[in-house]
Design a protein around this motif. Structure first.
Motif, mmCIF file in Angstrom:
data_model
loop_
_atom_site.group_PDB
_atom_site.id
_atom_site.type_symbol
_atom_site.label_atom_id
_atom_site.label_comp_id
_atom_site.label_asym_id
_atom_site.label_seq_id
_atom_site.Cartn_x
_atom_site.Cartn_y
_atom_site.Cartn_z
ATOM 1 N N LEU A 28 0.825 -1.206 0.000
ATOM 2 C CA LEU A 28 0.000 0.000 0.000
ATOM 3 C C LEU A 28 0.861 1.258 0.000
ATOM 4 O O LEU A 28 0.543 2.237 -0.689
ATOM 5 C CB LEU A 28 -0.927 0.003 1.225
ATOM 6 C CG LEU A 28 -2.023 -1.046 1.244
ATOM 7 C CD1 LEU A 28 -2.710 -1.073 2.614
ATOM 8 C CD2 LEU A 28 -3.053 -0.779 0.143
ATOM 9 N N ARG A 47 2.066 2.074 -3.387
ATOM 10 C CA ARG A 47 1.003 2.671 -4.195
ATOM 11 C C ARG A 47 0.804 4.152 -3.829
ATOM 12 O O ARG A 47 0.527 4.979 -4.700
ATOM 13 C CB ARG A 47 -0.305 1.902 -3.998
ATOM 14 C CG ARG A 47 -0.295 0.531 -4.670
ATOM 15 C CD ARG A 47 -1.603 -0.214 -4.430
ATOM 16 N NE ARG A 47 -2.750 0.542 -4.911
ATOM 17 C CZ ARG A 47 -3.143 0.606 -6.175
ATOM 18 N NH1 ARG A 47 -2.469 -0.047 -7.105
ATOM 19 N NH2 ARG A 47 -4.208 1.313 -6.523
ATOM 20 N N ILE A 48 0.953 4.471 -2.535
ATOM 21 C CA ILE A 48 0.846 5.876 -2.109
ATOM 22 C C ILE A 48 1.959 6.703 -2.757
ATOM 23 O O ILE A 48 1.715 7.779 -3.304
ATOM 24 C CB ILE A 48 0.923 5.988 -0.570
ATOM 25 C CG1 ILE A 48 -0.322 5.389 0.079
ATOM 26 C CG2 ILE A 48 1.058 7.455 -0.146
ATOM 27 C CD1 ILE A 48 -0.228 5.283 1.597
ATOM 28 N N LYS A 53 -0.971 6.360 -6.659
ATOM 29 C CA LYS A 53 -2.098 5.529 -7.096
ATOM 30 C C LYS A 53 -3.188 5.393 -6.046
ATOM 31 O O LYS A 53 -4.279 4.905 -6.353
ATOM 32 C CB LYS A 53 -1.586 4.136 -7.500
ATOM 33 C CG LYS A 53 -0.678 4.148 -8.716
ATOM 34 C CD LYS A 53 -0.212 2.741 -9.071
ATOM 35 C CE LYS A 53 0.679 2.752 -10.310
ATOM 36 N NZ LYS A 53 1.144 1.388 -10.653
ATOM 37 N N THR A 54 -2.891 5.779 -4.822
ATOM 38 C CA THR A 54 -3.908 5.746 -3.766
ATOM 39 C C THR A 54 -3.559 6.801 -2.722
ATOM 40 O O THR A 54 -2.452 7.344 -2.722
ATOM 41 C CB THR A 54 -4.011 4.349 -3.125
ATOM 42 O OG1 THR A 54 -5.179 4.280 -2.295
ATOM 43 C CG2 THR A 54 -2.782 4.034 -2.262
ATOM 44 N N SER A 55 -4.500 7.089 -1.851
ATOM 45 C CA SER A 55 -4.280 8.097 -0.809
ATOM 46 C C SER A 55 -4.024 7.426 0.532
ATOM 47 O O SER A 55 -4.266 6.218 0.696
ATOM 48 C CB SER A 55 -5.518 8.995 -0.682
ATOM 49 O OG SER A 55 -6.631 8.235 -0.210
ATOM 50 N N SER A 84 -7.398 6.046 1.878
ATOM 51 C CA SER A 84 -7.809 4.776 1.264
ATOM 52 C C SER A 84 -6.943 3.624 1.759
ATOM 53 O O SER A 84 -7.448 2.523 2.026
ATOM 54 C CB SER A 84 -7.739 4.881 -0.261
ATOM 55 O OG SER A 84 -8.641 5.849 -0.738
ATOM 56 N N ALA A 85 -5.644 3.889 1.867
ATOM 57 C CA ALA A 85 -4.728 2.854 2.358
ATOM 58 C C ALA A 85 -5.045 2.486 3.799
ATOM 59 O O ALA A 85 -5.038 1.300 4.175
ATOM 60 C CB ALA A 85 -3.288 3.341 2.244
#
Length: 301
Positions: free
Chosen positions: A146, A149-150, A154-156, A159-160
């Motif tokens: 995760l 991805r941050i 790709k994500t916040s 969200s993570a």
């Protein structure tokens, strides 16, 4: 004059006391800039809160200025303060932070503050697993994915954190001791209890499938989930029916729950305020999209 004050009135007594404590604090700060800043803050505090409260609070805030003095020997930026104290630490010194904003132009970075809070929650989630357990290793490995991805945008963090919390909940529901990873039956049992977490837990089951060659699938028994939701709504309505205070807020909450229970129609309190709601002799009528829904105002307990 109050007894023991001599010829000094109450406000003057506390102003004098506060300024004495300010001077003592200034003597303990090595940098002239911070010593002066503490004095200016103290005078501001007297004006902002009154001399009595200022005298009682000033020593509490001295350690904040002393730590700034030792760390920077100057007034730092908000990002530096946030990195050093954390969002939770800055919440404990709201008045000094307000002074820094109003008098020193230190602007709050709300996005950075939010991210810091999310990081604190993520750390707490990672600590929720039994130490040195299989589940702890799995959760930390999932967090590394995760985090990547941050960093890639790709994500916040929010969200993570939600995905990590769902993974932790599944692991704890599987085995409180953390000695085994979820099997399909564990995933089914977890989602039977919290069907709304199916989307949140999907990322973790996919991660486990890749790492451990499993074939986990988040499956929700729709009929069973609907039955469970119906039972929850029934308990809510029964509890509300026994409530002594049945004012406007109660009526709105009742309609929201009753619409879903009796008509399988979800409405929010915000939506409700835009609908036609009428009291009848035996209940309530709600008109939505040219359809009239009847609701009882009480149910048998």
């Amino acid at each position: 004059m109050p007894a023991g004050r001599g010829d000094v009135c109450e406000p003057c007594y506390w102003t004098r006391t506060c300024r004495k404590r300010i001077s003592i604090g200034q003597a303990g700060i090595t940098t002239n800039v911070l010593s002066k800043a503490f004095g200016e803050f103290g005078e501001w505090l007297i004006r902002a809160t009154g001399p009595h409260k200022a005298a009682l609070k000033i020593n509490h805030f001295f350690s904040f200025f002393l730590e700034i003095d030792q760390a920077w020997s100057r007034i730092p930026s908000y990002s530096e303060l946030l990195h050093h104290f954390g969002a939770e630490g800055l919440r404990r010194v709201r008045l000094p932070m307000r002074w820094l904003h109003e008098e020193q132009g230190v602007e709050t970075d709300h996005q950075a503050k939010k991210i810091d809070s999310e990081k604190r929650r993520i750390k707490a989630c990672l600590r929720s697993m039994p130490s040195a357990s299989i589940s702890e290793k799995a959760l930390h490995a999932y967090w590394q994915q995760l985090e990547t991805r941050i960093e890639a945008g790709k994500t916040s963090h929010t969200s993570a954190r939600l995905a990590l919390r769902a993974a932790a909940a599944l692991l704890l529901a599987t085995d409180r001791e953390g000695q085994r990873l979820p099997q399909q039956g564990d995933v089914d049992n977890y989602l039977q209890a919290v069907p709304g977490q199916a989307a949140s837990v999907t990322g973790f089951t996919n991660f486990l499938n890749r790492q451990h060659a499993t074939t986990l699938a988040p499956r929700v028994d729709v009929k069973r989930a609907r039955k469970r939701r119906k039972e929850t709504l029934a308990r809510t309505l029964m509890t509300m029916a026994r409530c002594a205070d049945q004012g406007e807020a109660w009526r709105e909450a009742w309609i929201v729950a009753a619409m879903e229970y009796f008509h399988d129609t979800k409405v929010t309190q915000k939506m409700l305020r835009q609908l036609t709601v009428e009291r009848t002799t035996d209940g309530i009528q709600v008109v939505m999209s040219d359809v009239t829904y009847w609701l009882p105002l009480d149910i048998e307990c």
